[in-house]
Motif scaffolding. Structure first.
Motif, PDB file in Angstrom:
ATOM      1  N   THR A  10       0.824  -1.208   0.000  1.00 13.16           N
ATOM      2  CA  THR A  10       0.000   0.000   0.000  1.00 13.16           C
ATOM      3  C   THR A  10       0.856   1.256   0.000  1.00 13.16           C
ATOM      4  N   GLU A  11       1.885   1.278   0.853  1.00 12.95           N
ATOM      5  CA  GLU A  11       2.743   2.455   0.941  1.00 12.95           C
ATOM      6  C   GLU A  11       3.581   2.623  -0.328  1.00 12.95           C
ATOM      7  N   ARG A  14       1.572   4.151  -2.940  1.00  7.15           N
ATOM      8  CA  ARG A  14       1.327   5.578  -2.690  1.00  7.15           C
ATOM      9  C   ARG A  14       2.486   6.439  -3.179  1.00  7.15           C
ATOM     10  N   ILE A  15       3.714   5.948  -3.018  1.00  2.32           N
ATOM     11  CA  ILE A  15       4.887   6.736  -3.394  1.00  2.32           C
ATOM     12  C   ILE A  15       5.466   6.283  -4.739  1.00  2.32           C
ATOM     13  N   PRO A  39      11.696   4.974   6.138  1.00  5.16           N
ATOM     14  CA  PRO A  39      10.517   4.799   5.293  1.00  5.16           C
ATOM     15  C   PRO A  39      10.106   3.340   5.122  1.00  5.16           C
ATOM     16  N   ASP A  42       8.672   2.197   8.586  1.00  4.69           N
ATOM     17  CA  ASP A  42       7.354   2.766   8.843  1.00  4.69           C
ATOM     18  C   ASP A  42       6.304   2.249   7.869  1.00  4.69           C
ATOM     19  N   ALA A  43       6.727   1.884   6.658  1.00  4.34           N
ATOM     20  CA  ALA A  43       5.786   1.260   5.718  1.00  4.34           C
ATOM     21  C   ALA A  43       5.273  -0.049   6.297  1.00  4.34           C
ATOM     22  N   ARG A  47       2.705   3.284   8.445  1.00  2.00           N
ATOM     23  CA  ARG A  47       2.834   4.741   8.587  1.00  2.00           C
ATOM     24  C   ARG A  47       3.319   5.340   7.275  1.00  2.00           C
ATOM     25  N   ALA A  48       2.706   6.449   6.888  1.00  5.42           N
ATOM     26  CA  ALA A  48       3.056   7.104   5.629  1.00  5.42           C
ATOM     27  C   ALA A  48       4.238   8.047   5.827  1.00  5.42           C
ATOM     28  N   HIS A  49       5.052   8.198   4.778  1.00  8.06           N
ATOM     29  CA  HIS A  49       6.218   9.076   4.798  1.00  8.06           C
ATOM     30  C   HIS A  49       6.223   9.927   3.542  1.00  8.06           C
ATOM     31  N   ASN A  50       6.462  11.220   3.670  1.00  6.92           N
ATOM     32  CA  ASN A  50       6.707  12.069   2.512  1.00  6.92           C
ATOM     33  C   ASN A  50       8.180  12.441   2.408  1.00  6.92           C
ATOM     34  N   TRP A  91       7.200  15.561  -2.335  1.00  9.25           N
ATOM     35  CA  TRP A  91       8.142  14.598  -1.773  1.00  9.25           C
ATOM     36  C   TRP A  91       9.506  15.235  -1.540  1.00  9.25           C
TER      37      TRP A  91
END
Length: 471
Positions: A10-11, A14-15, A39, A42-43, A47-50, A91
């Motif tokens: 999912t993560e 997203r990126i 990242p 946390d993925a 958890r999302a990361h920018n 980003w």
């Protein structure tokens, strides 16, 4: 494991607009590149990361060439460490050449050496949960040190021996405490033992780097976990000695708990009240809670009846706080804000059970200045009594004080307290040039303003002339 794989997928989706294109660019040029570190961790935690960290076989100059035309902006402040930064839309991306870095035993700064493999790069990282990568563009997970298992068990271990890891970079000992506070993880006993044995080694790390780790720890969701680890391993004695010193003291109410435990409770209660400050971690408020009683060890006195007093520990604590924050290279604004809160944290209790005059309320607001909201939080958090009746009485009394402040603030603009005449009016009325006497008159008018509230300018002029005549 299925849930972890789903979270990672999912993560990564997203990126994808960032990592897929970078993967293709570097791969086409014959280089490896992988998403790495926080990242990836946390993925797996959902958890999302920018802010994205990547590592590559490409040297910095080649990285710059490959992202030219793709990135909206680039920067190279980290070039000495092999890092090129860039921005692409929302980003923030940092791309670092494979490396291995070690410390000279007496040096504060790492010697950077480029590595030649992803696994080698992962092996020099601090903890196994940060030593995982996702190769791009194929998205294969690289986990040579069992980070996924440690993540599932919520434990911090080092990829190699903790002794070698901490010898290479002693700051990792503080990072262990910081990650415990951020993630709510336990620390492997071997890691804890190495931290204890090597605590002295932290002395080679610069004050600025120590400060930054402490800020992150204190602003984490579970700071008690990290602070407790620092105290138990002896690291706190090296970087924040005022904290373990509190474990030797009993509080003034002679309960069966020491001031150290009281302090950690106040910190947690201040965090619970942070929504009053707009939400989110507030370092100044949290650090003031942590330091508010540090003056107690130096002011403790035993009386003949067996009780203990800590008179003036607020003033002494403020001085100690200022000294420690200067040593850690905090900004002057932060030092002033935290020190003021420590100095004022008992002010509320100096007015009995709430017999506050308007004059006292004005002085309370004036002395707190722009820290008044944080002082509200600290004062409320400092109530740790188990006596529900007493706690309720204190809460009710402080509610009344805040109501008084609100009423006077609306009527008198308490947030901008100043005399009824300004400096120019004083000089014109008394026929004075700028100087010390104007300052004395200004302060006299301000005290009058505090005592009885605002008056019309004509009244203020008459009173000032009468006071001036007596001099």
């Amino acid at each position: 494991m299925v849930e972890v794989q789903r979270a990672v997928t999912t993560e990564l989706d997203r990126i994808a607009e960032v990592i897929d294109e970078l993967g293709r660019r570097f791969s086409a040029a014959g280089h490896e590149i992988a998403l790495v570190g926080g990242p990836v961790r946390d993925a797996m935690l959902g958890r999302a990361h920018n802010d994205l960290d990547l590592t590559t076989s490409a040297r910095p100059e080649e990285t710059e060439r490959l992202i030219k035309g793709w990135a909206d902006a680039t920067w190279d402040m980290g070039r000495a460490f092999g890092t090129i930064g860039c921005r692409r839309g929302e980003w923030q991306v940092e791309i670092t050449t494979y490396r291995s870095e070690v410390y000279d035993p007496s040096s504060r700064n790492p010697e950077v050496q480029y590595g030649d493999s992803l696994v080698g790069d992962l092996g020099r990282r601090d903890f196994t949960v940060n030593a995982m990568a996702v190769r791009l563009p194929g998205r294969e997970v690289e986990d040579p040190f069992g980070g996924v298992v440690d993540l599932a068990h919520r434990v911090l271990r080092t990829p190699g021996t903790p002794e070698d890891s901490f010898s290479d970079d002693p700051l990792r000992m503080l990072r262990a405490a910081r990650f415990a506070a951020q993630l709510g993880f336990t620390v492997d006993p071997g890691v804890t033992a190495a931290m204890t044995a090597m605590a002295d080694r932290i002395s080679i790390i610069s004050a600025e780097r120590v400060r930054d780790e402490l800020v992150k720890l204190i602003c984490a969701p579970h700071p008690r976990l990290g602070l407790t680890l620092l105290v138990e391993t002896g690291l706190a004695e090296k970087v924040l000695p005022e904290l373990p010193a509190l474990a030797l003291e009993r509080d003034e109410h002679h309960r069966h708990k020491d001031v150290y435990e009281h302090t950690l409770t106040v910190l947690e209660q201040s965090i619970d009240l942070e929504e009053r400050l707009g939400g989110g971690p507030d370092f100044v408020s949290r650090f003031a809670a942590l330091m508010h009683d540090v003056g107690k060890p130096r002011t403790r006195k035993f009386l003949d009846d067996g009780t203990v007093t800590f008179h003036h520990h607020d003033v002494v604590g403020a001085k100690m706080t200022r000294k420690r924050m200067k040593a850690l290279r905090f900004s002057n604004d932060q030092i002033e804000a935290v020190s003021r809160l420590v100095e004022l944290h008992l002010r509320f209790h100096g007015y009995g059970s709430g017999e506050w005059t308007d004059s006292a309320v004005r002085r309370y607001v004036r002395d707190a200045g722009d820290q008044v909201e944080r002082l509200h939080v600290l004062t409320r958090a400092d109530c740790t009594t188990r006596n529900r009746r007493k706690a309720e009485r204190l809460r009710r009394t402080y509610d009344e004080l805040e109501e008084r402040i609100a009423v006077l603030a609306e009527a008198e603009e308490l947030d901008a307290l100043r005399p009824d005449l300004d400096g120019n009016a004083i000089m014109e009325l008394l026929g004075l040039p700028p100087g010390r006497e104007v300052g004395e008159a200004y302060r006299w008018l301000l005290e009058r303003r505090m005592d009885r509230g605002p008056v019309e300018p004509e009244v203020a002029r008459e009173e000032l002339l009468a006071w001036w005549a007596t001099r």
